[in-house]
Design an enzyme around this catalytic site. Structure first.
Site: not given
Length: 255
Positions: A19, A38, A61-62, A153, A157, A188
């Site tokens: 995405i 990224d 790395d976020v 996960y 979210k 993806t």
């Protein structure tokens, strides 16, 4: 839409593939300069090269606050401004109920999917105030309606959705708009990996087509089109919006 984002500088996390890559390409077509952040720097550089027009790739790395701080500082140093931050980076594994999820798996997922939003907001905030910019979070329909065997996960979210609303309320005074986009299934590399983890991957692929009343599981371009809208002036009076781009997956019982 044409040239909806001309002159804008957009920080896009997780923009190397999936995405994120589709969003990067869409932002470039609409005239934006994109800073693609990224972990996979090589892939991010390939995407940035496709965009041209001054777009750049930065490896980070976020989930690492210091990495995010230095990345945001590099963008401001190079371009002198940030008009939007799109928090798109995320991981989806493990596919397990909560009691089977290890503490390390839980921590890794929450740090990447949720704490990353804290880091980007903290370090980009002054630049966004200066530009009266906006923030876009890639959430998921599972954060609204749940999903079996995917607890960590889903929790991440759901947190992102609630956080979007709190941020929108806090930052409207500046004014910074904050919205979230909620895909259901989107093909993806990450979804391909998730399918491979399932007991019957082929049946899961059919399922992912069938859960969308519009009849198919899409590619990331459908999300990118909506993202362009939310970052553009056409959405100038929208904040705190949790926008499904889901083919109607949330509409209830179906044959």
């Amino acid at each position: 839409m044409a040239d909806e984002l001309t002159g804008k500088v957009i920080v896009l996390t997780g923009g190397a593939d999936g995405i994120g890559r589709e969003c990067a390409l869409a932002y470039g077509r609409e005239g934006a300069t994109v800073a693609i952040v990224d972990r996979d720097l090589d892939a991010a550089q390939r995407t940035a090269a496709e965009l041209g027009g001054g777009s750049i790739a930065l490896g980070a790395d976020v989930s690492d606050g210091e990495a995010v701080r230095s990345t945001i500082a590099a963008v401001v140093s190079q371009f002198g401004r940030i008009d939007a931050v799109h928090n798109n980076a995320g991981i989806a594994s493990p596919s397990k109920p909560l009691h089977e999820t290890t503490e390390q798996e839980w921590d890794d997922l929450q740090r990447t999917n949720v704490k990353s939003v804290y880091w980007t907001t903290r370090f980009a905030f002054e630049a966004l105030v200066a530009s009266q910019g906006c923030i876009l979070n890639t959430a998921s329909m599972v954060g609204l309606i749940g999903q079996t065997d995917h607890a960590a996960y889903v929790a991440s979210k759901g947190a992102m959705i609630s956080l979007t609303k709190a941020m929108a309320a806090d930052y409207a005074r500046h004014p910074i708009r904050v919205n979230a986009i909620c895909p259901a299934g989107v093909w993806t590399p990450m979804l391909e990996r998730w399918c491979a983890e399932q007991p019957e991957p082929d049946s899961i692929r059919r399922y992912l087509d069938e859960i969308h009343p519009l009849g198919y599981c899409p590619r990331g371009d459908v999300i990118a089109d909506a993202a362009v809208f939310l970052l553009s002036a056409k959405a100038r009076f929208m904040t705190g919006c949790i926008l499904p781009v889901s083919g109607g997956a949330e509409l209830g019982y179906r044959r």
